[in-house]
Design a protein around this motif. Sequence first.
Motif, short mmCIF file in Angstrom:
data_model
loop_
_atom_site.label_atom_id
_atom_site.label_comp_id
_atom_site.label_asym_id
_atom_site.label_seq_id
_atom_site.Cartn_x
_atom_site.Cartn_y
_atom_site.Cartn_z
N LEU A 42 0.83 -1.21 0.00
CA LEU A 42 0.00 0.00 0.00
C LEU A 42 0.86 1.25 0.00
O LEU A 42 0.57 2.21 -0.73
CB LEU A 42 -0.94 0.00 1.21
N LEU A 197 -1.14 -1.68 -5.54
CA LEU A 197 -2.28 -1.23 -4.74
C LEU A 197 -3.34 -2.33 -4.61
O LEU A 197 -3.92 -2.51 -3.53
CB LEU A 197 -2.91 0.01 -5.37
N SER A 201 -4.31 -3.95 -1.02
CA SER A 201 -5.71 -3.95 -0.58
C SER A 201 -6.16 -5.36 -0.21
O SER A 201 -6.88 -5.56 0.78
CB SER A 201 -6.61 -3.40 -1.69
#
Length: 303
Positions: A42, A197, A201
């Motif tokens: 992240l 990303l 997640s």
Amino acid sequence: MKNNKNRISSLIFILFMGCGYPLIRFISKIFDPININAIMFLSGGTLFLLMSLIRFYGEFLKLKKNLWIIPRLFILAGCTAANMYCFVAGMSRTSALAGSIFGLLSMPFSIIMAAVFYTDEREKVKHPAFILGSILAIAGSIIFIFSGKQHSTEGSEFLFGILLLAGTVVVQAIQALVVKGTSMHVHSAVISSITSLITGSFYLILSICTGKIVEILTAPIGEVVMVSASGMYANFVGMVLTFYIIQKQGVVVLSTLKFLIPPATAIIGYLVLHEKVLPLQMFGGFGVLLGCLLSLNSTTKKN
């Protein structure tokens, strides 16, 4: 000019990866692998997404015209998630050098898969110098790896760690193949930032569902910052730079460069951590270096 850029990117990859393995080995003891991957992906993904939006904004527009790329990004995220979990969990049970060892063992699998589907990669592996260099590099790697007295084959934890690292070999071969095809249509920076990303997640959701998020929430801020900074470093080396080399020089060149990482890791470990390197390991490292030079020279001629 093109060859100079390729050489510089290759040198940076070797040096940064050589530092990366000891770094990951260190932070693997701080949190659970799920939390480590959540923070690393992240933080690293956010940083490079912002950089990519500034530098390659036009590349993001290509996704609207090529929606078929999006499922590939999720496939890459799945491969990345599996690869990094096995990698971090395996490193926490073995050593930094063991991680670099299994990183280079992905070469034969990556080359075989790439050569089956892509003509340019197939032509590279046919070159006699590449075949000779690869054999020499593999032999040197084996000598370099197994001559170290510090490696212990005892203990169920160590054996499980080796099994996890072996899993990264197969996953990396699949990942390289998907990246090769996707990078023909969109820039590697876009691929790496979005994939990172998505992967982060996934791990964050998994951390929340398993209750392991408490470990992050109650940890000292310094530890979280350290893992976050490591994620930015690892994202650049492991994804942005790796995908860039695949895009510009091919899977074969990337795989060959991996043979230089164990000697680089050993040198950095000696200078920073004062770890000893045996004479036989130095001999094996020389074989790795010579083999890589032969292989890389043959791929340069093909380009």
